[in-house]
Design an enzyme around this catalytic site. Structure first.
Site, PDB file in Angstrom:
ATOM      1  N   LYS A  22      19.414  -0.050  11.505  1.00  0.00           N
ATOM      2  CA  LYS A  22      18.154   0.435  10.227  1.00  0.00           C
ATOM      3  C   LYS A  22      16.865   0.501  10.796  1.00  0.00           C
ATOM      4  O   LYS A  22      16.060   1.122  10.392  1.00  0.00           O
ATOM      5  CB  LYS A  22      18.568  -0.199   9.036  1.00  0.00           C
ATOM      6  CG  LYS A  22      17.048   0.323   7.575  1.00  0.00           C
ATOM      7  CD  LYS A  22      18.108  -0.663   6.882  1.00  0.00           C
ATOM      8  CE  LYS A  22      16.509  -2.041   6.517  1.00  0.00           C
ATOM      9  NZ  LYS A  22      15.289  -1.830   6.534  1.00  0.00           N
ATOM     10  N   ASN A  23      16.217  -0.495  11.463  1.00  0.00           N
ATOM     11  CA  ASN A  23      14.825  -1.303  11.194  1.00  0.00           C
ATOM     12  C   ASN A  23      14.759  -0.163  12.716  1.00  0.00           C
ATOM     13  O   ASN A  23      13.186   0.371  12.435  1.00  0.00           O
ATOM     14  CB  ASN A  23      14.752  -1.979  12.059  1.00  0.00           C
ATOM     15  CG  ASN A  23      14.696  -3.201  10.102  1.00  0.00           C
ATOM     16  OD1 ASN A  23      14.687  -2.348   8.995  1.00  0.00           O
ATOM     17  ND2 ASN A  23      15.183  -4.504  10.240  1.00  0.00           N
ATOM     18  N   ARG A  93      10.302   0.361   1.800  1.00  0.00           N
ATOM     19  CA  ARG A  93       9.195  -0.643   2.207  1.00  0.00           C
ATOM     20  C   ARG A  93       9.384   0.601   3.789  1.00  0.00           C
ATOM     21  O   ARG A  93       7.528   0.225   4.002  1.00  0.00           O
ATOM     22  CB  ARG A  93      10.153  -1.712   3.775  1.00  0.00           C
ATOM     23  CG  ARG A  93       8.914  -2.908   4.201  1.00  0.00           C
ATOM     24  CD  ARG A  93       8.229  -3.705   3.094  1.00  0.00           C
ATOM     25  NE  ARG A  93       6.778  -4.118   3.078  1.00  0.00           N
ATOM     26  CZ  ARG A  93       5.901  -4.099   1.857  1.00  0.00           C
ATOM     27  NH1 ARG A  93       6.133  -4.098   0.965  1.00  0.00           N
ATOM     28  NH2 ARG A  93       4.905  -4.748   2.598  1.00  0.00           N
ATOM     29  N   CYS A 117      12.970  -4.256  -0.396  1.00  0.00           N
ATOM     30  CA  CYS A 117      12.925  -5.704  -0.779  1.00  0.00           C
ATOM     31  C   CYS A 117      12.252  -6.393  -1.360  1.00  0.00           C
ATOM     32  O   CYS A 117      11.365  -6.667  -0.424  1.00  0.00           O
ATOM     33  CB  CYS A 117      14.160  -6.341   0.451  1.00  0.00           C
ATOM     34  SG  CYS A 117      15.433  -5.770   0.577  1.00  0.00           S
ATOM     35  N   ARG A 122       4.199  -9.416   0.798  1.00  0.00           N
ATOM     36  CA  ARG A 122       4.669  -8.434   1.615  1.00  0.00           C
ATOM     37  C   ARG A 122       3.276  -7.800   2.164  1.00  0.00           C
ATOM     38  O   ARG A 122       2.863  -6.411   1.860  1.00  0.00           O
ATOM     39  CB  ARG A 122       5.226  -7.655   1.835  1.00  0.00           C
ATOM     40  CG  ARG A 122       6.916  -9.097   1.736  1.00  0.00           C
ATOM     41  CD  ARG A 122       8.262  -7.568   1.317  1.00  0.00           C
ATOM     42  NE  ARG A 122       8.746  -7.100   2.944  1.00  0.00           N
ATOM     43  CZ  ARG A 122       9.860  -6.180   3.416  1.00  0.00           C
ATOM     44  NH1 ARG A 122       9.982  -6.216   2.234  1.00  0.00           N
ATOM     45  NH2 ARG A 122      10.378  -5.798   4.750  1.00  0.00           N
ATOM     46  N   PRO A 123       1.999  -8.934   2.489  1.00  0.00           N
ATOM     47  CA  PRO A 123       1.025  -8.036   2.463  1.00  0.00           C
ATOM     48  C   PRO A 123       0.741  -6.857   4.053  1.00  0.00           C
ATOM     49  O   PRO A 123       1.537  -7.104   4.567  1.00  0.00           O
ATOM     50  CB  PRO A 123      -0.091  -8.987   2.795  1.00  0.00           C
ATOM     51  CG  PRO A 123       0.188 -10.247   2.958  1.00  0.00           C
ATOM     52  CD  PRO A 123       2.004 -10.155   2.389  1.00  0.00           C
ATOM     53  N   ILE A 124      -0.293  -6.265   4.314  1.00  0.00           N
ATOM     54  CA  ILE A 124      -0.194  -5.384   4.847  1.00  0.00           C
ATOM     55  C   ILE A 124      -1.413  -5.132   6.003  1.00  0.00           C
ATOM     56  O   ILE A 124      -2.271  -4.389   6.571  1.00  0.00           O
ATOM     57  CB  ILE A 124      -0.338  -3.621   4.504  1.00  0.00           C
ATOM     58  CG1 ILE A 124      -0.889  -2.767   3.355  1.00  0.00           C
ATOM     59  CG2 ILE A 124       1.254  -3.450   3.911  1.00  0.00           C
ATOM     60  CD1 ILE A 124      -1.529  -1.735   3.347  1.00  0.00           C
ATOM     61  N   ASP A 125      -2.068  -6.130   5.656  1.00  0.00           N
ATOM     62  CA  ASP A 125      -3.566  -6.918   5.677  1.00  0.00           C
ATOM     63  C   ASP A 125      -3.465  -6.073   7.653  1.00  0.00           C
ATOM     64  O   ASP A 125      -4.687  -5.684   7.888  1.00  0.00           O
ATOM     65  CB  ASP A 125      -4.226  -7.927   5.804  1.00  0.00           C
ATOM     66  CG  ASP A 125      -2.887  -9.036   6.278  1.00  0.00           C
ATOM     67  OD1 ASP A 125      -1.804  -8.877   5.657  1.00  0.00           O
ATOM     68  OD2 ASP A 125      -4.034 -10.163   6.847  1.00  0.00           O
ATOM     69  N   GLN A 126      -1.858  -6.969   7.902  1.00  0.00           N
ATOM     70  CA  GLN A 126      -1.992  -6.402   9.874  1.00  0.00           C
ATOM     71  C   GLN A 126      -2.300  -4.842  10.668  1.00  0.00           C
ATOM     72  O   GLN A 126      -2.861  -4.744  10.536  1.00  0.00           O
ATOM     73  CB  GLN A 126      -1.243  -7.610  10.218  1.00  0.00           C
ATOM     74  CG  GLN A 126      -1.645  -8.997  10.286  1.00  0.00           C
ATOM     75  CD  GLN A 126      -3.214  -9.482  10.898  1.00  0.00           C
ATOM     76  OE1 GLN A 126      -2.859  -9.550  11.999  1.00  0.00           O
ATOM     77  NE2 GLN A 126      -3.702 -10.272   9.718  1.00  0.00           N
ATOM     78  N   ASP A 305      17.046 -11.331   8.508  1.00  0.00           N
ATOM     79  CA  ASP A 305      18.142 -10.591   7.904  1.00  0.00           C
ATOM     80  C   ASP A 305      18.807 -11.023   8.154  1.00  0.00           C
ATOM     81  O   ASP A 305      19.911 -10.571   7.508  1.00  0.00           O
ATOM     82  CB  ASP A 305      17.206  -8.873   8.613  1.00  0.00           C
ATOM     83  CG  ASP A 305      16.240  -8.757   8.583  1.00  0.00           C
ATOM     84  OD1 ASP A 305      15.149  -9.115   7.565  1.00  0.00           O
ATOM     85  OD2 ASP A 305      15.893  -8.020   9.084  1.00  0.00           O
ATOM     86  N   ILE A 327       9.723 -16.825   8.017  1.00  0.00           N
ATOM     87  CA  ILE A 327       9.011 -15.386   8.306  1.00  0.00           C
ATOM     88  C   ILE A 327       9.112 -15.054   6.830  1.00  0.00           C
ATOM     89  O   ILE A 327       7.910 -14.818   6.028  1.00  0.00           O
ATOM     90  CB  ILE A 327      10.459 -14.472   8.147  1.00  0.00           C
ATOM     91  CG1 ILE A 327      11.008 -14.988   9.726  1.00  0.00           C
ATOM     92  CG2 ILE A 327       9.235 -13.202   9.266  1.00  0.00           C
ATOM     93  CD1 ILE A 327      10.178 -14.957  11.369  1.00  0.00           C
ATOM     94  N   ARG A 397      20.953   0.796   1.255  1.00  0.00           N
ATOM     95  CA  ARG A 397      20.038   0.954   1.536  1.00  0.00           C
ATOM     96  C   ARG A 397      19.877   0.818   3.198  1.00  0.00           C
ATOM     97  O   ARG A 397      19.380   1.669   4.241  1.00  0.00           O
ATOM     98  CB  ARG A 397      18.853   0.140   1.600  1.00  0.00           C
ATOM     99  CG  ARG A 397      18.583   0.367   0.252  1.00  0.00           C
ATOM    100  CD  ARG A 397      17.324  -0.072   0.094  1.00  0.00           C
ATOM    101  NE  ARG A 397      16.119  -0.680   0.779  1.00  0.00           N
ATOM    102  CZ  ARG A 397      15.652  -1.225   1.566  1.00  0.00           C
ATOM    103  NH1 ARG A 397      15.621  -2.032   0.568  1.00  0.00           N
ATOM    104  NH2 ARG A 397      14.435  -1.824   2.722  1.00  0.00           N
TER     105      ARG A 397
END
Ligand code: EPU
Length: 429
Positions: A22-23, A93, A117, A122-126, A305, A327, A397
Site C-alpha cells: 500500500k505505502n 493521507r 488515519c 500529523r503536521p506537514i511542515d517538513q 504500522d 512515531i 483501505r
C-alpha cells in the site's frame, strides 16, 4: 455499513500470498504524472486507497485501464491542470503525494489538506520545508494547499525529523528540478526505495534511496515504464502475527524477508518460530508466548504500522510487556476496544503496559483506524466466542481481500452488510 463477524478460536493453517505494498503504490500512482508517456504498474493491490488514487488521476484527465486483476496502465498525458479536488483528497493521507508530483510536472499544485488515519498530530511542515527549499511558495487557502514555483532549483534539504511522506514528496518535486538536490536525514523505508526504483526506471537520476542521504540530479523528461510494486511488509507482518496469535502454522508467501527482519526478531523473542526462505516465511508456535518490549522506530526499526498487531499478540503472552510508539503520539486508541475483549493494558502517552491475560473474549468492537482494525481482527481470531468489528472501511483501505485470505487459512470470518443506524436523531452521543 459493513462489519466483520469472527468466530474465534481456530488455528490458522496453510498458505497466504501477500499483495503489493500500500505505502509504495500510493506514492507510485501519483508519480506516474511525472511521465510524458503511459506507464504500466504490476502487483497493484485491490484496496480502497488504490481505487481513490486511480480515481483522482482519472478525474484529472488520465486514462486508467486495468489490463488484468493486478496490472494497471495509466496514461497521464490528458492531465492538464494541477488541482486535486477536496472530495477525493480528503479520504486519504497519501493524497499529499499529488503535491510533489504536480509541482514537479506543472510548477503548481493545489491539493486539499489530506485525510487518512487519525494517529495524533500529523503536521506537514517538513513537506513545506522541502518545497520551499526547492524554490516554491506555499500557502494554505480555504482548506487547500497551494504551491507554486516559477522554476524548481535543486537544493540541500535537511529534515528535522525522519518523515516518510516528506522524503517522498521532496523526491517527486526534485526529479525534474534544475541541478542537484541532496536530502539529508531521509526516511529509509522499503517504499522509499521502491519509489526511487520506479522513478529511475522512467529516466530519473536518484542515488542513495534506502540510506539517510538521497541525491537527485534533475532531468528534463521522464519516459513511460513498466514496474512491479514490492510486496507489502505490513500485510505480511499482520498475517505473521495472526498465525502466531492462533498458535497456527502458516507459510506467508511473496515477501522480501529482509523487509521483515525487525518483525521476525520480535516474534522470535516472543517465542514464535519463524523460518525464512527466499521469498516466503513460515510461522509456527510450539511453546508458550512470552513478554517482550517493543519500541517503534523509523526503518530498519520496528514499524509503527505493526504496533497495534504486536500489542495484541502480547496480550496473549505470559508476563508484562512494554510497548512504546516513538512515531505517532496517539496510536493507542484501539486499546479501549481490546479492553472490551478482556485485555489488561494501561496507556500513558506513548507507552503502553500490557499484562498478559492468556486469552481474549469475543465482543462488539470498532476499528478506529487501519492497523487498529487489523489488530482487532487478530484479537477476534484468537478470542473465544464471536467478535463483531464495525467501521471496517478503515481495514479495506490497506488489506486486499482480508476475509477471503483468512478464510483460506481456516478462519471463520465473514463480512456482513448492516442496514443504516437506528439511533434516534435526539439521542445523546
Ligand atoms: N511529521 C512532522 N512533520 C511533517 C511530516 C511528519 O512532524 O511534515 C511527523 C509525524 O507527525 C510523525 C512522524 O513525523 O510523528 C513520521 O511521519 P511520516 O511523515 O513518516 O508519516 P506519514 O508519511 O504521514 C507514512 C505512512 C504511515 C506510516 C508512517 C510511518 C503512507 C501513506 N503512510 O505516513 O502509514 O505509519 O509513514 O512509517 O505512506 C499505515 O499504513 O497504517 C500508515 C499510517
Amino acid at each position: 455499513m459493513d462489519k466483520f463477524i469472527i468466530k474465534g478460536g481456530r488455528r490458522l493453517e496453510g498458505e497466504v500470498t501477500i499483495s503489493g505494498a500500500k505505502n509504495a503504490v500510493v506514492a507510485i500512482i501519483p508519480a506516474v504524472i511525472l511521465s510524458d508517456e503511459p506507464c504500466i504498474l504490476e502487483n497493484v493491490p485491490d484496496i480502497s486507497d488504490v481505487s481513490i488514487s486511480l480515481c483522482i488521476l482519472y478525474e484529472m484527465g488520465a486514462r486508467v485501464v486495468y489490463l488484468n486483476r493486478t496490472t494497471v496502465e495509466i496514461d497521464p498525458r490528458g492531465i492538464k491542470g494541477p488541482v486535486v479536488p477536496y472530495e477525493l483528497a480528503r479520504h486519504m493521507r497519501a493524497s499529499y503525494y499529488f503535491l510533489g508530483t504536480l509541482l514537479g510536472k506543472f510548477g503548481r499544485a493545489r491539493v486539499a489538506m489530506p485525510g487518512g488515519c487519525y494517529l495524533g498530530d500529523r503536521p506537514i511542515d517538513q513537506h513545506i520545508k522541502a518545497f520551499t527549499a526547492l524554490g516554491a511558495d506555499c500557502a494554505i487557502d480555504h482548506g487547500m494547499i497551494d504551491i507554486t514555483a516559477e522554476r524548481l532549483i535543486g537544493a540541500q534539504i535537511y529534515f528535522d525529523k525522519i518523515t516518510v511522506g516528506a522524503t517522498i514528496n521532496a523526491m517527486m518535486a526534485a526529479v525534474k528540478a534544475t541541478g542537484l538536490t541532496v536530502i539529508e536525514n531521509a526516511a529509509k523505508e522499503p517504499h522509499i526505495v521502491d519509489l526511487a526504483n520506479f522513478l529511475n526506471s522512467m529516466g530519473a537520476d536518484i542515488m542513495g534511496a534506502g540510506t539517510d542521504v538521497i541525491k537527485i540530479r534533475g532531468v528534463k523528461r521522464l519516459k513511460g515504464a513498466s514496474y512491479a510494486i514490492i510486496p507489502d511488509q505490513i500485510e505480511a507482518g499482520t498475517y505473521m502475527v495472526a498465525a502466531a496469535a492462533t498458535k497456527g502454522n502458516v507459510l506467508v508467501k511473496n515477501v522480501i524477508p529482509k523487509h521483515l527482519e525487525s518483525i521476525t526478531a520480535k516474534l522470535a523473542k516472543i517465542g514464535v518460530n519463524v523460518e525464512e526462505f527466499d521469498d516466503s516465511v513460515r510461522i509456527s508456535v510450539d511453546g508458550p508466548l512470552v513478554k517482550t518490549s517493543v519500541k517503534t522506530m523509523p526503518h530498519p526499526g520496528f514499524p509503527t504500522d505493526m504496533q497495534p498487531q504486536i500489542s495484541t499478540l502480547l496480550c496473549l503472552a505470559e508476563g508484562t510487556s512494554i510497548v512504546t510508539d516513538e512515531i505517532f503520539n496517539n496510536r493507542f486508541r484501539y486499546v479501549d476496544e481490546l479492553r472490551r475483549m478482556g485485555a489488561n493494558i494501561s496507556v500513558d502517552g506513548k507507552v503502553a503496559v500490557i499484562e498478559g491475560v492468556g486469552g481474549l473474549m469475543g465482543a462488539p468492537v470498532t476499528a478506529t483506524d487501519l492497523r487498529a482494525g487489523a489488530a482487532l481482527i487478530i484479537a477476534g481470531l484468537a478470542a473465544s466466542g464471536v467478535t463483531e468489528i464495525d467501521e471496517i472501511h478503515h481495514i479495506e483501505r490497506g488489506y486486499e481481500n482480508i476475509e477471503q485470505k483468512l478464510q483460506a487459512l481456516g478462519a471463520c470470518i465473514e463480512k456482513k452488510s448492516i442496514p443504516g443506524s437506528t439511533i434516534p436523531k435526539n439521542a445523546a452521543v
